[in-house]
Scaffold this active site. Structure first.
Site, PDB file in Angstrom:
ATOM      1  N   ILE A 186      19.847  21.381  17.826  1.00  0.00           N
ATOM      2  CA  ILE A 186      19.309  20.340  18.556  1.00  0.00           C
ATOM      3  C   ILE A 186      20.023  18.819  18.450  1.00  0.00           C
ATOM      4  O   ILE A 186      19.935  18.044  18.887  1.00  0.00           O
ATOM      5  CB  ILE A 186      17.744  20.270  18.341  1.00  0.00           C
TER       6      ILE A 186
ATOM      7  N   GLU B 225      10.100  23.071  21.761  1.00  0.00           N
ATOM      8  CA  GLU B 225       9.530  23.487  20.287  1.00  0.00           C
ATOM      9  C   GLU B 225       8.597  24.655  20.686  1.00  0.00           C
ATOM     10  O   GLU B 225       7.627  24.308  21.474  1.00  0.00           O
ATOM     11  CB  GLU B 225       8.954  22.130  19.648  1.00  0.00           C
TER      12      GLU B 225
ATOM     13  N   HIS C   8      10.062  22.399  10.360  1.00  0.00           N
ATOM     14  CA  HIS C   8       9.201  21.614   9.407  1.00  0.00           C
ATOM     15  C   HIS C   8       9.398  21.936   7.869  1.00  0.00           C
ATOM     16  O   HIS C   8       8.871  21.289   7.033  1.00  0.00           O
ATOM     17  CB  HIS C   8       7.858  21.115   9.754  1.00  0.00           C
TER      18      HIS C   8
ATOM     19  N   LEU D 205       0.756  -1.177   0.123  1.00  0.00           N
ATOM     20  CA  LEU D 205       0.151   0.055  -0.105  1.00  0.00           C
ATOM     21  C   LEU D 205       0.926   1.271   0.062  1.00  0.00           C
ATOM     22  O   LEU D 205       0.439   2.398  -0.665  1.00  0.00           O
ATOM     23  CB  LEU D 205      -1.006   0.139   1.239  1.00  0.00           C
TER      24      LEU D 205
ATOM     25  N   GLU E  61      25.043  13.811  13.778  1.00  0.00           N
ATOM     26  CA  GLU E  61      24.441  12.733  13.787  1.00  0.00           C
ATOM     27  C   GLU E  61      24.358  11.886  12.316  1.00  0.00           C
ATOM     28  O   GLU E  61      23.427  11.174  12.053  1.00  0.00           O
ATOM     29  CB  GLU E  61      22.988  12.945  14.399  1.00  0.00           C
TER      30      GLU E  61
HETATM   31  N1  GLN Z   1      18.926  14.997  18.428  1.00  0.00           N
HETATM   32  C1  GLN Z   1      17.894  14.785  17.650  1.00  0.00           C
HETATM   33  C2  GLN Z   1      17.956  15.447  16.379  1.00  0.00           C
HETATM   34  O1  GLN Z   1      18.345  16.639  16.420  1.00  0.00           O
HETATM   35  C3  GLN Z   1      16.444  15.074  18.408  1.00  0.00           C
HETATM   36  C4  GLN Z   1      15.491  14.559  17.454  1.00  0.00           C
HETATM   37  C5  GLN Z   1      13.954  14.663  18.130  1.00  0.00           C
HETATM   38  O2  GLN Z   1      13.773  15.425  18.845  1.00  0.00           O
HETATM   39  N2  GLN Z   1      13.122  14.105  17.757  1.00  0.00           N
HETATM   40  O3  GLN Z   1      17.551  14.951  15.481  1.00  0.00           O
HETATM   41 ZN    ZN Z   2      12.781  17.582  18.594  1.00  0.00          ZN
END
Ligand code: GLN
Ligand code: ZN
Length: 771
Positions: A447, A681, A710, A18, A500
């Site tokens: 973040i 946020e 976003h 799907l 990351e």
């Molecule tokens: N450290 C993660 C990132 O920056 C945090 C992601 C999240 O809060 N979902 O992607």
């Molecule tokens: Zn987040």
């Protein structure tokens, strides 16, 4: 006298057919007809599986091209006016517009004359305490309803043409209204009930005319803290619906009935389904209170988790109930099987022993059927053999050294009393950290993640497939890290991150390196629309064999004199986004994970890392459905976080991050986590949600997100400046950090660098104004 059924079945297909069809259709590669064909094939296959399992009914109405609530919005004629549909558009097109929104075509000012305005999609939110997201119906005083059952009737006709005995499932009217939102403040959506119920009545009557002899009406709100008016609404609605003369199976799940138990038993319906996994303690009372002529459907096989059922235990329960109910009983999974993978026994990534401990949807149907046969005749040879096989698998799991690790048990039983406390209270730590870090006021940071480019994903995938040697993979990732560090230095950020690049998912990355986790090849579960997740299977005691992030972080720190923030996922988030073992309390499992993360935190500190972030975006979604259970959960959750964070010296700064900011009702517990800095946020709420922190006098430092990650839109520094000034009205400036709302992995570098440049400029402006 005993009947078997399922409340719902996974939609995606064993190979996520799907998903593929949907995404191809959205890209314009296949027509709506082709998509419909895929839907039809999947339904036929899934009904066949239910029939082959020997269920008395197949379930019709649980299929959806995006979401079952969205189906109901169309079914009940409740498409919001703001979409401006003329009604000429094909229904499926309207459906996807509601689900996905419509990008404004010429949105530049140059062609404003023929600009098609952007229409945003329906809001999405979590379906109760699951990781499934539904589309939220919108109501206001102009809402009305009308029946549009063509799709449902067509699906019913398909099932009937295949000679299945069909049970139709609907979300009931009260839950439908409850799960929606009032678009205007002060508008009470419950006032729409009187208009909505006749549409349901009409539908039930028409289903009866089409030969349907059972309609499952889901009213999971019965498991919530229901305001009296809503309880009364259930009474009114079902009194009215009784006129259809349809056999209604009222279904509740996910949560105990408690004060709604009498109500659930009283409503004038044909039967009641209850969740015997989440609320086994209520079964006897329900069986006693439900009038004798009604059917009791017992959800005895766990629809929310993937463990093989303990059939002996289930049989004991069912026998008692069978006796209480004079032999009449329905047996089912506890809830829809939407929340588990379609099958797990044959999963290519699992060894056969582990696989034998698990059940996906197909295996759960077999368990339901086996229970029914065992109730009649447990001495029949094949029944006895199947029960014995199940018993053996369970016994092996219980005794397995893969599950029980004495060292972990020993560590848990000898935890020092102050393991969850930092040496000194926050003010003392803050002074030491300021001394050590020498950051400016309004320090800037991000973040954690930076854009996951196509090259990064390709390198990771090649490494996983064994096509890229370990050393080459390390080089490729180090190259990415160096790149990210250089860009951050050029931007002038104060606290850097490594980006990351090596993580494809913030839980999977750690699960893969911790003992006690397994990963499936095909254990997909729908998250929303075409999106699926493959949660790790947390099957055994958790421990950390060796450092998981230290090399990457130390490498990154070696490239810069600025502080490099270590980046870890917290115990509650790892717990919340995994399938968790059911043989010990979740709190115990959380504590095991916390200790493993604590080891990592200490190793990072030893490697010279002065700031360590432990992400906990999932704390809030772990809240129990009943408020009376919040405290207990928050207490063990906050403690697990503190255990993970408290092994370091006062001068090491612990950050945490959460992807939302509705904390007002849980602020004391968030504060009790005692992170030195929390990033949240807040940009989309225009900092409004930060007020709660101010009113509460939140004691530690806060980084309220200044821009929404976003969208690729690059906000101006003046916008961010305005937000920070708003923040400074409620939080003392010396407690504030400047950062985006969340990680940047879904963004591209171009907009990321542009936005961060504006953000750093905003911080500079703030400092200049202070000087
Ligand atoms: N450290 C993660 C990132 O920056 C945090 C992601 C999240 O809060 N979902 O992607
Ligand atoms: Zn987040």
């Amino acid at each position: 006298m005993i009947r078997t059924h399922t409340l719902g079945f996974p939609r995606m297909g064993a190979q996520r057919e799907l998903k593929q069809a949907l995404e191809r259709h959205w890209r314009g590669e296949i027509t709506a007809e082709a998509l419909e064909t895929t839907g039809r094939e999947l339904r036929a296959r899934h009904w066949a599986l239910q029939r082959e399992a020997g269920l008395d009914f197949v379930t019709v109405g649980d299929f959806a091209f995006y979401d079952h609530m969205a189906n109901h919005i169309q079914l009940l004629g409740s498409e919001p006016a703001r979409f401006g549909f003329t009604g000429e558009e094909p229904a499926l097109q309207r459906y996807f517009t509601m689900a996905r929104g419509e990008a404004g075509e010429h949105s530049h000012s140059c062609c404003a004359g023929h600009a098609a305005a952007e229409v945003h999609a329906l809001e999405m939110t979590k379906w109760f305490d699951t990781n499934y997201h539904y589309l939220v119906p919108e109501f206001d005083a102009t809402s009305d309803f009308s029946l549009h059952a063509e799709r449902l009737f067509a699906e019913l006709a398909e099932a009937q043409a295949l000679q299945h005995s069909a049970k139709v499932v609907l979300v009931g009217p009260v839950s439908f209204l409850w799960l929606g939102k009032s678009k205007h403040e002060g508008f009470d959506r419950l006032s729409l009930l009187g208009q909505l119920v006749p549409v349901y009545l009409d539908l039930l009557t028409r289903l009866a005319a089409r030969g349907v002899t059972c309609v499952q009406m889901d009213e999971p709100v019965l498991g919530l803290d229901l305001p009296p008016a809503w309880a009364e609404a259930l009474r009114q609605a079902y009194a009215a619906l009784a006129a259809a003369g349809q056999h209604i199976l009222l279904a509740t799940y996910f949560s105990p009935l408690r004060e709604n138990l009498a109500l659930a038993c009283e409503l004038p319906v044909g039967g009641l389904h209850v969740d015997g996994v989440r609320a086994p303690e209520e079964l006897v009372a329900v069986a006693a209170q439900l009038p004798a002529e009604r059917d009791l459907s017992v959800g005895i096989v766990d629809g929310r988790n993937i463990w093989r059922a303990d059939l002996d235990q289930a049989l004991l329960t069912l026998r008692k109930l069978q006796w209480q109910r004079g032999g009449r009983l329905w047996i089912a999974p506890s809830c829809s099987l939407l929340h588990v993978p379609i099958s797990l026994r044959e999963d290519a990534a699992l060894d056969s022993e582990l696989a034998s401990w698990l059940s996906g949807a197909v295996e759960k149907l077999a368990e339901v059927k086996l229970l029914e046969r065992a109730l009649w005749d447990c001495h029949r040879l094949e029944v006895a053999a199947a029960l014995a096989g199940s018993r053996r698998a369970l016994a092996k799991r219980a005794a397995s050294s893969r599950v029980q690790n004495p060292e972990v048990a020993e560590r848990l039983s000898t935890l020092p009393a102050k393991i969850d406390q930092r040496h000194s209270p926050f003010p003392a730590r803050q002074a030491l950290q300021r001394d050590r870090l020498r950051l400016p006021v309004y320090p800037t940071t991000t973040i954690g993640s930076f854009p996951q480019t196509a090259e990064i994903r390709a390198a990771r995938a090649a490494y996983k497939r064994g096509q890229l040697a370990e050393a080459d993979y390390r080089d490729a990732m180090q190259h990415e890290i160096a790149e990210a560090v250089a860009r951050q230095e050029a931007l002038g950020l104060d606290v850097l991150v490594h980006g990351e690049a090596e993580r494809n998912d913030m839980v999977e990355y750690f699960g893969e390196q911790l003992e006690g986790f397994a990963f499936t090849a095909n254990g997909w579960v729908q998250s929303y629309g075409s999106r699926c997740v493959k949660p790790p299977v947390l099957f055994g005691d958790v421990s950390r064999a060796k450092p998981m992030t230290v090399d990457w972080t130390a490498y990154a720190q070696g490239l810069t004199p600025k502080p490099m923030k270590g980046m870890l996922t917290g115990p509650i988030t790892i717990l919340q986004w995994s399938f968790v073992r059911d043989d010990q309390p979740r709190a115990t499992t959380a504590l095991q994970i916390a200790l493993a993360i604590r080891d990592e935190v200490q190793d990072l500190e030893r490697a010279g890392i002065a700031i360590i972030q432990i992400d906990e975006p999932a704390i809030r979604e772990g809240l129990p459905l009943r408020r009376s259970e919040w405290r207990a959960y928050l207490q063990w959750a906050a403690r697990a976080f503190r255990v993970s964070a408290s092994g370091v010296g006062d001068a090491t700064q612990i950050h945490t991050h959460m992807c939302y900011s509705e904390f007002n009702d849980i602020l004391p517990e968030i504060a009790s986590m005692d992170a030195d800095v929390i990033t949240i946020e807040t940009s989309r709420s225009d900092m409004e949600l930060l007020r709660g922190f101010g009113d509460f006098n939140y004691p530690n430092e806060i980084g309220p997100g200044v821009y929404d990650i976003h969208s690729p839109r690059v906000p101006s520094s003046s916008e961010m400046l305005r937000l920070m000034k708003k923040a400074a009205e409620v939080i003392p400036p010396e407690q504030l950090w400047v950062n985006p709302d969340c990680g940047l992995k879904t963004r591209g570098w171009v907009e990321t660098e542009a936005a961060l440049r504006q953000m750093v400029a905003a911080a500079k402006e703030l400092r200049d104004e202070m000087a």
